[in-house]
Motif scaffolding. Structure first.
Motif, PDB file in Angstrom:
ATOM      1  N   VAL A   1       7.494 -13.570  26.583  1.00 43.50           N
ATOM      2  CA  VAL A   1       7.307 -13.011  27.954  1.00 43.50           C
ATOM      3  C   VAL A   1       8.537 -12.807  28.721  1.00 43.50           C
TER       4      VAL A   1
ATOM      5  N   THR B   1       4.036 -19.733  24.219  1.00 49.86           N
ATOM      6  CA  THR B   1       4.781 -18.760  25.030  1.00 49.86           C
ATOM      7  C   THR B   1       5.940 -18.926  25.386  1.00 49.86           C
TER       8      THR B   1
ATOM      9  N   ARG C   1       4.586 -10.651  19.589  1.00 48.99           N
ATOM     10  CA  ARG C   1       4.103 -11.724  18.697  1.00 48.99           C
ATOM     11  C   ARG C   1       4.886 -11.996  17.474  1.00 48.99           C
TER      12      ARG C   1
ATOM     13  N   ASN D   1       0.249 -21.828  19.064  1.00 48.13           N
ATOM     14  CA  ASN D   1       0.484 -20.777  19.946  1.00 48.13           C
ATOM     15  C   ASN D   1       1.376 -21.138  21.194  1.00 48.13           C
TER      16      ASN D   1
ATOM     17  N   GLU E   1       4.770 -16.182  21.352  1.00 51.96           N
ATOM     18  CA  GLU E   1       4.564 -14.710  22.206  1.00 51.96           C
ATOM     19  C   GLU E   1       5.859 -14.688  23.371  1.00 51.96           C
TER      20      GLU E   1
END
Length: 419
Positions: A413, A158, A172, A156, A411
């Motif tokens: 942002v 970011t 995602r 995972n 992910e």
């Protein structure tokens, strides 16, 4: 002629020093056992020296059988272990620096044992045993890595994107790459990997090239498996260097073109949207970002350059963030960074992390780093990012040691505003 001479010199060096390492390392065994061990080692060494030739030949034409495939990898592992053993023995000889220094070192470091003592190990035996230990560790580790080639790891990550539209905050993206379907020998394990990927519930799925090793038909047994990949914003893909069939000798140019045509058709059959030097608009909540994909383009000599980044970005909106799929990470520094600041994120693969290395919180190492500046994970340059996936499959070495097969969940942002 020079290459042949160097090759013969290397083979002679490897054979001599690895044999000496084993001979010294088994000094404590009974004579009959030593003779048996040395005979078996000589036979295995001959096979190990031949194995890299078979390895390259069979890998370029498709493995003939699982038995042959794993046999060759056992001997390749032994060959690499021999290199370590020979290196240790050679360094030992350099350290000694000749017979005179050896005698002095022996007297200084290993004084004669008291009469009746039988537990002192000579320096030669110690170095031989050390060489065998290190070489055996390499060989054993590589063989252990064969059992880890389907142990998929979800990472995972970011990633901050400057100017990311609000509707895409928290987007995602499931990033897969380097499937190399022709290397698989366990369809159930591959299916579990796809199920694990879908369990992440991504909004978008992207694949950054190398679906096969050489032939389009390698993916046929897995069409239904990879067709299970789906996401609300779609599944998009590009071509990698192996997808073109460049590493095979085709009977005619038409046969090679037909192979590529079939590969494209298979991707369409799986529901994947193949991007060929083009861009598409992804819309969500009334806002949009751009997803672009280029054919393989490498910054390293010897690899194909079919990609046309200018063409891929020709119809994009200037103030809209772009996510670029480009198989080879060397493309990022060669053509993307600074030259195309609107490309906020580039997604690549290709390196596999060399399927061998060490990655921890404190230390990262892989042979891949000597070939590629960006070889695994996230890299940043100003407001632009590159993510290099370690690959879903494997090629050549049928294993993964320290570099597990990767399923990346990225992910997006909003990047903090510069002050």
């Amino acid at each position: 002629m020079r290459t042949l001479f160097l090759t013969l010199f290397f083979v002679a060096w490897l054979s001599y020093y690895s044999f000496v390492a084993v001979r010294y390392g088994i000094q404590g065994l009974a004579p009959s056992v030593r003779r048996t061990v040395l005979l078996l080692y000589i036979l295995a060494s001959v096979a190990a020296l031949v194995s890299p030739v078979l390895f390259v030949r069979w890998a370029s034409s498709g493995w003939p059988s699982n038995v042959a495939m794993h046999t060759v990898h056992v001997f390749v592992g032994l060959f690499l272990g021999q290199i370590v053993m020979a290196s240790v023995m050679f360094l030992g000889d350099l350290f000694v620096g000749g017979k005179a220094v050896l005698l002095w070192a022996h007297d200084a470091w290993f004084p004669p044992p008291p009469a009746g003592s039988g537990n002192t190990v000579s320096r030669s035996a110690f170095v031989g045993q050390l060489a065998m230990l290190l070489g055996g560790t390499i060989t054993g580790g590589l063989l252990y890595g064969v059992t880890r080639r389907y142990r998929y790891q979800v990472l995972n990550v970011t990633i901050p994107i400057a100017g990311l539209p609000k509707a895409f905050h928290g987007l995602r993206i499931l990033h897969l790459t380097d499937i190399h379907a022709g290397s698989f020998d366990d369809s159930a394990a591959v299916a579990k990997g796809v199920d694990l990927a879908m369990a992440q519930q991504p909004d978008l799925i992207v694949f950054s090239g190398d679906l096969v090793n050489n032939r389009a038909d390698e993916v046929l047994p897995y069409l239904d498996t990879f067709a299970k990949l789906s996401a609300p914003l779609g599944v998009y893909s590009i071509l990698g260097n192996h997808d073109y069939g460049d590493y095979l000798s085709w009977p005619t140019p038409e046969a090679k073109r037909e192979n590529l045509h079939r590969l494209k058709a298979y991707q369409q059959q799986m529901g994947w949207r193949l991007l060929i030097n083009e861009a598409v608009t992804l819309q969500k909540g009334g806002e949009a970002i751009t997803l672009a994909g280029v054919e393989n383009w490498s910054g390293r000599a010897g690899f194909s350059r079919y990609g046309n980044l200018t063409k891929a970005l020709s119809d994009t909106v200037a103030d809209r963030p772009i996510i670029l799929l480009s198989h080879d990470p060397s493309h990022w520094e060669a053509e993307v960074v600074d030259a195309h600041p609107q490309v906020a994120l580039t997604l690549s693969g290709h390196t596999h992390g060399m399927q061998f290395g060490i990655e921890s919180r404190w230390f990262r190492w892989s042979p891949a780093q000597y070939l590629y500046r960006q070889w695994a994970g996230l890299y940043r340059r100003g407001r632009q990012s590159l993510y290099v996936n370690r690959g879903f499959g494997f090629l050549g070495y049928q294993g993964r040691l320290g570099i597990p097969p990767e399923i990346a969940l990225l992910e997006l942002v909003e990047a903090p505003q510069a002050t």
